[in-house]
Motif scaffolding. Structure first.
Motif, PDB file in Angstrom:
ATOM      1  N   GLY A 124       0.718  -1.199   0.027  1.00 32.86           N
ATOM      2  CA  GLY A 124       0.057  -0.178   0.076  1.00 32.86           C
ATOM      3  C   GLY A 124       0.739   1.225  -0.089  1.00 32.86           C
ATOM      4  O   GLY A 124       0.371   2.329   0.286  1.00 32.86           O
ATOM      5  N   LEU A 125       1.994   1.264  -0.608  1.00 29.45           N
ATOM      6  CA  LEU A 125       2.874   2.258  -0.384  1.00 29.45           C
ATOM      7  C   LEU A 125       3.152   3.170  -1.570  1.00 29.45           C
ATOM      8  O   LEU A 125       3.544   4.309  -1.568  1.00 29.45           O
ATOM      9  N   GLY A 126       2.744   2.629  -2.707  1.00 30.79           N
ATOM     10  CA  GLY A 126       3.007   3.404  -4.125  1.00 30.79           C
ATOM     11  C   GLY A 126       2.573   2.479  -5.352  1.00 30.79           C
ATOM     12  O   GLY A 126       2.084   1.453  -5.236  1.00 30.79           O
ATOM     13  N   PHE A 127       2.699   3.239  -6.353  1.00 26.89           N
ATOM     14  CA  PHE A 127       2.164   2.800  -7.617  1.00 26.89           C
ATOM     15  C   PHE A 127       3.534   2.674  -8.562  1.00 26.89           C
ATOM     16  O   PHE A 127       4.168   3.474  -8.607  1.00 26.89           O
ATOM     17  N   ILE A 128       3.527   1.578  -9.372  1.00 24.88           N
ATOM     18  CA  ILE A 128       4.465   1.405 -10.241  1.00 24.88           C
ATOM     19  C   ILE A 128       4.215   2.393 -11.468  1.00 24.88           C
ATOM     20  O   ILE A 128       3.328   2.104 -12.219  1.00 24.88           O
ATOM     21  N   GLY A 129       4.928   3.380 -11.621  1.00 16.52           N
ATOM     22  CA  GLY A 129       4.663   4.343 -12.803  1.00 16.52           C
ATOM     23  C   GLY A 129       5.254   4.045 -14.079  1.00 16.52           C
ATOM     24  O   GLY A 129       5.804   3.070 -14.236  1.00 16.52           O
ATOM     25  N   HIS A 130       5.136   5.237 -14.879  1.00 12.60           N
ATOM     26  CA  HIS A 130       5.477   4.784 -16.225  1.00 12.60           C
ATOM     27  C   HIS A 130       6.969   4.807 -16.339  1.00 12.60           C
ATOM     28  O   HIS A 130       7.596   4.266 -17.364  1.00 12.60           O
ATOM     29  N   ASN A 131       7.727   5.461 -15.441  1.00 14.50           N
ATOM     30  CA  ASN A 131       9.297   5.311 -15.462  1.00 14.50           C
ATOM     31  C   ASN A 131       9.792   3.883 -14.650  1.00 14.50           C
ATOM     32  O   ASN A 131      10.673   3.701 -14.718  1.00 14.50           O
ATOM     33  N   THR A 132       8.820   2.892 -14.351  1.00 13.44           N
ATOM     34  CA  THR A 132       8.931   1.623 -14.183  1.00 13.44           C
ATOM     35  C   THR A 132       9.477   1.609 -12.445  1.00 13.44           C
ATOM     36  O   THR A 132       9.543   0.806 -11.796  1.00 13.44           O
ATOM     37  N   GLN A 133       9.463   2.945 -11.649  1.00 15.41           N
ATOM     38  CA  GLN A 133       9.868   3.067 -10.556  1.00 15.41           C
ATOM     39  C   GLN A 133       8.441   3.395  -9.721  1.00 15.41           C
ATOM     40  O   GLN A 133       7.381   3.567 -10.230  1.00 15.41           O
ATOM     41  N   VAL A 134       8.557   2.795  -8.161  1.00 11.72           N
ATOM     42  CA  VAL A 134       7.642   2.960  -7.539  1.00 11.72           C
ATOM     43  C   VAL A 134       7.301   4.430  -7.113  1.00 11.72           C
ATOM     44  O   VAL A 134       8.122   4.974  -6.585  1.00 11.72           O
TER      45      VAL A 134
END
Length: 259
Positions: A124-134
């Motif tokens: 529940g800490l973050g979302f894997i974004g378009h840059n592949t990072q959380v």
């Protein structure tokens, strides 16, 4: 205070800013790219019943320092001649927490070899974004992760479900991280639904060429050298993320005594 709350409190004392517990069964089933030194929780610690994740905010670019022998090419931290500042920092702090947990009668192992991006999302800490990072709501992608496997039974947190990239007005037309990459290494669009390891054209990324014996002039342009074999990892796609600006506005001034 239950054990989960005690561990979280201890994690914050050790200098981590984020804490959550993943569903270890879902983490076990998570896909991950080959050739990155990654493993399933059961391969690291067969008796593990829980996996908790701690996030360490990179408030200074010096924390992205990496030193390696020529052509080591292993960014998992597994090679003897590869040293990465944030790996060393998070592992040292992770082992201190594990020592405390063992004193309480539990087995535990800190590890970077499980799929930590998935672990952080499940916690529940973050979302894997378009840059592949959380991407985290609080600090954007300026976080490095430490996962601890333990035989203690901890209640998992709810997975992160918001699409932070879709919510960001500055990234509606085309993500800033994609546009910022000087080598166009990031494939446009969401990371979700893309085969692990295929969202980034690895050979185009400057990080994959930092440890070449002879670095081309094309890649040398964006390599930040400290010594002949020491580098500051490229963080262009991290620094451009709007969610990470809170680090510049709040945390960095405080750390430097400028607030």
């Amino acid at each position: 205070m239950n054990l989960k709350q005690e561990i979280q409190e201890r994690a914050f004392q050790e200098g981590f800013q984020l804490f959550g517990v993943s569903d270890i069964k879902k983490l076990e089933e998570a896909e991950f790219p080959d050739g990155r030194g990654l493993m399933r929780p059961s391969e690291v610690m067969p008796e593990a019943k829980s996996a908790f994740v701690m996030g360490f905010v990179l408030w200074d670019e010096g924390l992205n320092a990496a030193i390696s022998s020529v052509s080591t090419g292993d960014f998992s931290g597994g090679e003897a001649d590869y040293y990465n500042m944030y790996y060393e920092v998070t592992e040292t702090r992770g082992w201190r927490l594990v020592s405390w947990l063992k004193d309480k009668g539990y087995k535990a192992i800190p590890t970077h070899t499980v799929q930590e991006k998935i672990a952080a999302t499940l916690a529940g800490l973050g979302f894997i974004g378009h840059n592949t990072q959380v991407i985290t709501p609080e600090y954007g992608p300026r976080v490095r992760w430490m996962t601890v496997l333990t035989d203690a039974e901890l209640e998992p947190d709810e997975p992160f479900t918001r699409d932070l990239c879709a919510e960001q007005p500055l990234c509606q037309e085309k993500s800033l991280c994609v546009k910022s990459c000087p080598y166009q290494a990031i494939i446009p669009g969401p990371s979700q639904g893309v085969e692990p390891g295929k969202k980034l054209i690895y050979d185009k990324c400057v990080v994959s060429h930092e440890f070449d014996k002879e670095v081309s002039s094309q890649h040398e342009k964006y390599i930040r050298r400290i010594t002949d074999r020491g580098f500051m990892e490229c963080t262009i796609c991290n620094l451009i993320c709007p969610y990470g600006k809170t680090v510049e506005e709040n945390i960095i001034p405080e750390k430097r005594g400028l607030d």
